[in-house]
Design an enzyme around this catalytic site. Structure first.
Site, PDB file in Angstrom:
ATOM      1  N   ASP A  67       0.229  -0.922  -0.053  1.00  0.00           N
ATOM      2  CA  ASP A  67      -0.349   0.406   0.279  1.00  0.00           C
ATOM      3  C   ASP A  67       0.988   1.235  -0.215  1.00  0.00           C
ATOM      4  O   ASP A  67       2.502   0.986   0.239  1.00  0.00           O
ATOM      5  CB  ASP A  67      -0.934  -0.230   0.658  1.00  0.00           C
ATOM      6  N   ASP A 136      -7.698  -2.992  14.379  1.00  0.00           N
ATOM      7  CA  ASP A 136      -8.734  -3.690  13.802  1.00  0.00           C
ATOM      8  C   ASP A 136      -9.198  -5.107  12.677  1.00  0.00           C
ATOM      9  O   ASP A 136     -10.277  -5.352  12.110  1.00  0.00           O
ATOM     10  CB  ASP A 136     -10.127  -2.054  13.204  1.00  0.00           C
ATOM     11  N   HIS A 138      -7.949  -5.126   9.561  1.00  0.00           N
ATOM     12  CA  HIS A 138      -7.582  -4.983   8.715  1.00  0.00           C
ATOM     13  C   HIS A 138      -5.991  -5.423   8.708  1.00  0.00           C
ATOM     14  O   HIS A 138      -5.042  -5.338   8.906  1.00  0.00           O
ATOM     15  CB  HIS A 138      -7.471  -3.386   8.484  1.00  0.00           C
ATOM     16  N   GLU A 143      -9.502  -1.435   5.349  1.00  0.00           N
ATOM     17  CA  GLU A 143     -10.155  -1.645   6.317  1.00  0.00           C
ATOM     18  C   GLU A 143     -11.498  -2.207   6.370  1.00  0.00           C
ATOM     19  O   GLU A 143     -11.827  -2.997   5.883  1.00  0.00           O
ATOM     20  CB  GLU A 143     -10.839  -0.261   6.431  1.00  0.00           C
TER      21      GLU A 143
HETATM   22  C1  GLP Z   1      -0.213   0.075   8.760  1.00  0.00           C
HETATM   23  C2  GLP Z   1      -0.330  -0.367   7.536  1.00  0.00           C
HETATM   24  C3  GLP Z   1      -0.702  -1.859   7.610  1.00  0.00           C
HETATM   25  C4  GLP Z   1       0.163  -2.779   8.999  1.00  0.00           C
HETATM   26  C5  GLP Z   1      -0.622  -1.545  10.156  1.00  0.00           C
HETATM   27  C6  GLP Z   1       0.046  -2.010  11.544  1.00  0.00           C
HETATM   28  O1  GLP Z   1      -2.068   0.553   8.701  1.00  0.00           O
HETATM   29  N1  GLP Z   1      -1.465  -0.792   6.152  1.00  0.00           N
HETATM   30  O2  GLP Z   1       0.221  -2.944   6.559  1.00  0.00           O
HETATM   31  O3  GLP Z   1      -0.292  -3.582   8.959  1.00  0.00           O
HETATM   32  O4  GLP Z   1      -0.293  -0.781   9.216  1.00  0.00           O
HETATM   33  O5  GLP Z   1       1.436  -1.328  11.957  1.00  0.00           O
HETATM   34  P1  GLP Z   1       2.736  -2.217  12.692  1.00  0.00           P
HETATM   35  O6  GLP Z   1       3.222  -3.246  12.641  1.00  0.00           O
HETATM   36  O7  GLP Z   1       2.897  -0.605  12.880  1.00  0.00           O
HETATM   37  O8  GLP Z   1       1.542  -1.997  14.245  1.00  0.00           O
END
Ligand code: GLP
Length: 260
Positions: A67, A136, A138, A143
């Site tokens: 992304d 949540d 995702h 989302e």
């Molecule tokens: C963002 C990214 C996801 C990732 C999530 C959790 O939403 N787009 O790919 O899994 O954050 O991030 P973190 O590892 O910082 O908790």
């Protein structure tokens, strides 16, 4: 779904890096699906160490990130392109021309998304997709209520996801993300979760109903997904004892294949 419970976040990162290394030793020209976020930082640190100290070779690898934010210039420090440059591209011998991220600055975003999907297909699909998970449930930026058949497209972040970023960070409301359907086509998926604040999402993903309210639960439909968690992220799993037993009795040939 295979669930491997490691003692801490460092072990999770080392376990993930070993699996990447194992794949590259067998298939140097592998196509990797890459993820960002804080959970992934120690994975890139370990991959860089394996490159530096053990000669892990990324010269033939192609990568596709999950992304990107819409409207942040690629050199903006908050962009995922900048994250990838800092944590991966500058630390290993991957060819910059083979590192792909969705284009959050395209004039025609739907067209750029279709091109991204085509590029993944043209590369032969993703051999191993790394994933994190949001609180949540995702995956990538799909989302809750994302279609489980979705492809790469624009999405609007929830307020909760915006709040999960540090307050000083500029976070655009719109993102371009691979869809759940895109992710499900990867040949193998490797999802990492560490820390207590991921425990609920992990339990809903692994043991809850398949639902678009928890996009990660779609991985229950994927035939080759491994979930690497630390003790804290595993703390809400009802069948943790069973997952530990499965791991302890994993046949040697599977261990060798996976680099466990
Ligand atoms: C963002 C990214 C996801 C990732 C999530 C959790 O939403 N787009 O790919 O899994 O954050 O991030 P973190 O590892 O910082 O908790």
């Amino acid at each position: 779904m295979e669930v491997l419970i490691h003692s801490d976040a460092d072990e999770v990162a080392r376990g993930a890096a070993r699996r990447v290394a194992c794949l590259l030793e067998r298939t140097p020209e592998a196509v990797l699906g890459l993820a960002t976020g804080s959970t992934m930082v120690p994975v890139y640190v370990e991959l860089a160490r394996l490159h530096r100290e053990e000669g892990l070779d990324f010269s033939a690898v192609t990568t596709f990130n999950l992304d990107e934010f819409v409207g942040l210039p690629p050199d903006h420090p908050g962009s995922y392109r900048a994250y990838m440059r800092k944590h991966f591209v500058e630390r290993v011998n991957v060819r910059a021309s083979r590192v792909h991220l969705p284009d959050g600055n395209a004039e025609d975003i739907p067209e750029a998304c279709a091109r991204y999907e085509a590029a993944i297909r043209d590369a032969g699909g993703i051999d191993l997709q790394l994933l994190g998970i949001g609180r949540d449930g995702h995956i990538a930026f799909n989302e809750p209520t994302s279609s489980l058949a979705s492809r790469t497209r624009i999405k609007t972040l929830t307020a909760a996801t915006m709040d999960a970023f540090p307050p000083e960070r500029e976070v655009p409301r719109h993102v371009v993300t691979m869809g759940v359907g895109t992710i499900l086509e990867a040949h193998r998926c490797l999802l990492l979760a560490t820390g207590q604040d991921k425990a609920e999402a992990v339990a809903r993903m692994v043991e809850g109903p398949l639902t678009a309210l928890v996009p990660a639960s779609a991985l229950q439909l994927h035939p080759d997904t491994t979930v690497l968690v630390d003790e804290a992220a595993a703390s809400r799993l009802a069948l943790a004892g069973y997952y530990r037993e499965v791991a302890a009795r994993k046949p040697d040939w599977q261990r060798e294949r996976d680099g466990d």
